[in-house]
Design a protein around this motif. Structure first.
Motif, short mmCIF file in Angstrom:
data_model
loop_
_atom_site.label_atom_id
_atom_site.label_comp_id
_atom_site.label_asym_id
_atom_site.label_seq_id
_atom_site.Cartn_x
_atom_site.Cartn_y
_atom_site.Cartn_z
N ILE A 266 16.44 4.34 -13.28
CA ILE A 266 14.99 5.30 -13.53
C ILE A 266 13.87 4.36 -13.88
CG2 ILE A 266 14.33 6.61 -15.29
CD1 ILE A 266 16.90 7.98 -15.52
N ALA A 267 14.32 3.14 -14.60
CA ALA A 267 13.06 2.07 -15.06
C ALA A 267 12.64 1.56 -13.49
CB ALA A 267 13.67 1.11 -15.88
N PHE A 268 13.43 1.05 -12.71
CA PHE A 268 12.92 0.76 -11.49
C PHE A 268 12.01 1.76 -10.75
CE2 PHE A 268 13.86 0.64 -6.84
CZ PHE A 268 13.37 -0.67 -6.58
N ILE A 269 12.30 2.82 -10.64
CA ILE A 269 11.38 4.09 -10.12
C ILE A 269 10.08 4.01 -10.56
CG2 ILE A 269 11.25 6.48 -9.60
CD1 ILE A 269 14.44 6.41 -9.10
N VAL A 270 10.13 4.10 -11.92
CA VAL A 270 8.98 4.04 -12.74
C VAL A 270 8.04 2.92 -12.46
CG1 VAL A 270 7.84 3.99 -15.01
CG2 VAL A 270 9.87 5.47 -14.55
N VAL A 271 8.58 1.74 -12.47
CA VAL A 271 8.14 0.38 -12.04
C VAL A 271 7.46 0.38 -10.65
CG1 VAL A 271 7.92 -1.97 -11.80
CG2 VAL A 271 9.05 -1.04 -13.73
N GLU A 272 8.06 1.06 -9.74
CA GLU A 272 7.71 0.81 -8.21
C GLU A 272 6.71 1.83 -7.99
OE1 GLU A 272 9.21 -1.42 -5.75
OE2 GLU A 272 9.46 -1.92 -8.06
N ARG A 273 6.50 2.80 -8.73
CA ARG A 273 5.50 3.95 -8.65
C ARG A 273 4.13 3.49 -9.04
NH1 ARG A 273 7.09 9.85 -10.21
NH2 ARG A 273 4.95 10.16 -9.44
N LYS A 274 4.19 2.30 -9.84
CA LYS A 274 2.82 1.74 -10.54
C LYS A 274 2.44 0.61 -10.21
CE LYS A 274 3.69 4.12 -14.97
NZ LYS A 274 3.67 4.09 -16.49
N VAL A 275 3.44 -0.30 -9.57
CA VAL A 275 2.94 -1.61 -9.23
C VAL A 275 2.36 -1.45 -7.69
CG1 VAL A 275 4.85 -2.70 -10.33
CG2 VAL A 275 5.15 -1.95 -8.00
N ARG A 276 1.25 -2.64 -7.47
CA ARG A 276 0.52 -2.47 -6.34
C ARG A 276 1.12 -2.90 -5.05
NH1 ARG A 276 -5.14 -5.85 -5.37
NH2 ARG A 276 -5.68 -5.00 -3.33
N TRP A 277 2.18 -3.85 -5.29
CA TRP A 277 3.12 -4.50 -4.08
C TRP A 277 4.48 -4.14 -4.61
CZ3 TRP A 277 -0.83 -7.85 -5.80
CH2 TRP A 277 -1.97 -7.82 -5.02
N PRO A 278 4.96 -2.82 -4.17
CA PRO A 278 6.50 -2.67 -4.71
C PRO A 278 7.44 -3.30 -3.83
CG PRO A 278 5.48 -0.81 -3.46
CD PRO A 278 4.44 -1.80 -3.55
N VAL A 279 8.55 -3.48 -4.42
CA VAL A 279 9.65 -3.98 -3.77
C VAL A 279 10.34 -2.94 -2.75
CG1 VAL A 279 12.15 -4.71 -3.93
CG2 VAL A 279 10.50 -5.75 -5.49
N VAL A 280 10.37 -1.73 -3.09
CA VAL A 280 10.77 -0.66 -2.15
C VAL A 280 9.56 0.57 -2.28
CG1 VAL A 280 12.49 1.20 -1.96
CG2 VAL A 280 13.27 -0.97 -2.57
N GLU A 281 9.03 0.76 -0.78
CA GLU A 281 8.04 1.75 -0.82
C GLU A 281 8.74 3.08 -0.98
OE1 GLU A 281 4.67 3.29 -1.10
OE2 GLU A 281 4.85 1.10 -0.45
N LEU A 282 8.68 3.97 -2.10
CA LEU A 282 9.21 4.88 -2.39
C LEU A 282 8.65 6.02 -1.43
CD1 LEU A 282 9.34 5.03 -6.43
CD2 LEU A 282 11.03 4.17 -4.73
N SER A 283 7.51 5.99 -0.94
CA SER A 283 7.10 6.98 -0.07
C SER A 283 7.84 7.22 1.24
CB SER A 283 5.58 6.87 0.40
OG SER A 283 5.51 5.69 0.97
N LEU A 284 8.76 6.15 1.51
CA LEU A 284 9.67 6.34 2.80
C LEU A 284 10.61 7.49 2.50
CD1 LEU A 284 10.08 2.59 3.32
CD2 LEU A 284 8.80 4.25 4.75
N PHE A 285 11.08 7.55 1.28
CA PHE A 285 12.15 8.74 0.89
C PHE A 285 11.64 10.25 0.92
CE2 PHE A 285 13.57 4.83 -0.94
CZ PHE A 285 14.99 4.93 -0.57
N LYS A 286 10.35 10.39 1.29
CA LYS A 286 9.82 11.67 1.63
C LYS A 286 10.09 12.13 2.97
CE LYS A 286 6.00 11.23 -1.52
NZ LYS A 286 4.55 11.27 -1.95
N ARG A 287 10.68 11.13 3.88
CA ARG A 287 11.04 11.38 5.31
C ARG A 287 12.37 11.76 5.47
NH1 ARG A 287 7.51 6.33 7.91
NH2 ARG A 287 5.58 6.57 7.04
N LEU A 288 12.75 13.02 6.02
CA LEU A 288 14.10 13.33 5.86
C LEU A 288 14.87 12.57 6.86
CD1 LEU A 288 16.12 15.54 5.13
CD2 LEU A 288 15.49 16.99 7.01
N PRO A 289 14.41 12.10 8.02
CA PRO A 289 14.89 11.11 8.88
C PRO A 289 15.59 9.83 8.14
CG PRO A 289 13.51 12.13 10.15
CD PRO A 289 12.91 12.32 8.56
#
Length: 372
Positions: free
Chosen positions: A322-345
């Protein structure tokens, strides 16, 4: 011949004649497409002006490095029985030997999303050689783990008992081997994204997909051939040579890297070290929580004879995620681009890869331990 049998033969013959057969034109067209795709690897994108041979040499060096590190994901699978015997692991602690594999996979996964960004900032060649150095040193430590277990006393690790984190030191050689495998995997896992970045530097958008596909195929090939390679080495030389043989290969790759891989353009950007740390802690706690030996983390019920997981470790894993997700949504250069998980494939393929990989590793880790 009866009339019914004759009718059946005629029907089968008609079906064979009616079934579509690939024409010579289609076969030639397929061959031309494959030849054209491979030929694309000998031409450059607009982002690089180096010679053709340099591009192919750089891709070859990257593929060899990835292949060697991928081999070590599964190379110890067929060596586990001999490792257990040589390190004198008690029969009641055979499950601890699975961490020889799990530690490498854990370090491999944690390092992968971070080092691609690091190579963007500090240069491809430098980071590629750094990863090779870590992998080579880790291989040496793995090879001499039994000697380290006999030489160095690990009772100082009992200080962690104060925070309810018990580290079993009844088999010091195993403890050293697991630690060395984790260290080795940091370098091995980091090579994969750096190799992909190197391929992307040389090949343009139209050619990049094929180059990245080759690196991905080489990675999977290493994991598949690992048990066979390990079995051959154990049969003729001994399990320590699985790691000793990595050292000259690493030295050769270091020289080739210096010769064929350019330094690369350094970007003036930041690195999400906090996100990488949270992801690593989450995965570590998840592994400890799901493993039987994870029960040594935190308080456990006195009446629990042999529980298979630890609730405290699993809760910590959830909190870190949960802390990782919160951090990734706020940082400028995230380790994992969370927007990718909006794509069903992307979600579907990631889930399938997780389930298949988990089933494969569980089978390869447990069968040699309990069947041999």
């Amino acid at each position: 011949m009866s009339t019914s049998q004759k009718n059946a033969d005629d029907t089968l013959k008609n079906d064979e004649e009616a079934s579509p057969q690939p024409s010579r034109t289609e076969v030639q067209r397929t061959r031309q497409w494959i030849s054209s795709a491979l030929k694309q690897l000998t031409t450059f994108g607009q982002t690089r002006t180096a010679h053709q041979q340099t591009a192919l040499a750089a891709l070859t060096v990257a593929c060899i490095g990835v292949f060697i590190t991928a081999l070590d994901q599964t190379v110890v699978v067929t060596a586990l029985p001999q490792i257990i015997s040589d390190l004198q692991i008690p029969i009641t602690q055979l499950d601890h030997a699975s961490w020889i594999i799990s530690a490498y996979l854990l370090g491999f996964v944690v390092a992968m999303p971070l080092m691609g960004r690091v190579s963007d900032i500090h240069g491809r060649r430098r980071i590629f050689q750094l990863c090779l150095t870590i992998f080579g040193l880790g291989s040496l430590l793995c090879a001499i783990a039994p000697l380290l277990g006999k030489t160095f006393d690990l009772h100082f690790l009992s200080v962690f008992d104060a925070i309810h984190l018990h580290i079993d030191t009844t088999s010091p050689g195993l403890t050293w081997l697991i630690s060395a495998r984790l260290f080795q995997a940091i370098g091995g896992g980091a090579l994969v994204p750096v190799a992909m970045a190197i391929a992307s530097d040389f090949y343009g958008d139209k050619r990049r997909g094929l180059a990245l596909g080759i690196i991905g195929a080489v990675t999977e090939a290493g994991g598949v051939l690992g048990p066979l390679y390990g079995a051959l080495i154990v049969e003729h030389l001994g399990w320590q040579y699985i790691f000793y043989l990595n050292i000259p290969l690493v030295l050769g790759l270091m020289i080739a890297t210096q010769r064929f891989i350019p330094k690369g353009i350094r970007l003036q950007e930041g690195t999400d070290w906090l996100g990488a740390l949270l992801l690593g802690l989450a995965l570590t706690c998840l592994g400890l929580g799901l493993a039987q030996q994870g029960t040594s983390l935190g308080l456990t019920a006195s009446h629990a004879s042999n529980p298979q997981n630890n609730p405290l470790a699993l809760v910590l894993a959830l909190l870190f995620f949960i802390a990782f997700i919160v951090v990734e949504r706020k940082v400028r250069w995230p380790v994992v681009e969370l927007s990718l998980f909006k794509r069903l494939p992307f979600i579907a393929t990631s889930l399938v890869s997780l389930l298949v990989g988990a089933a494969l590793i569980i089978a390869m880790a447990d069968i040699p331990i309990f069947v041999d």
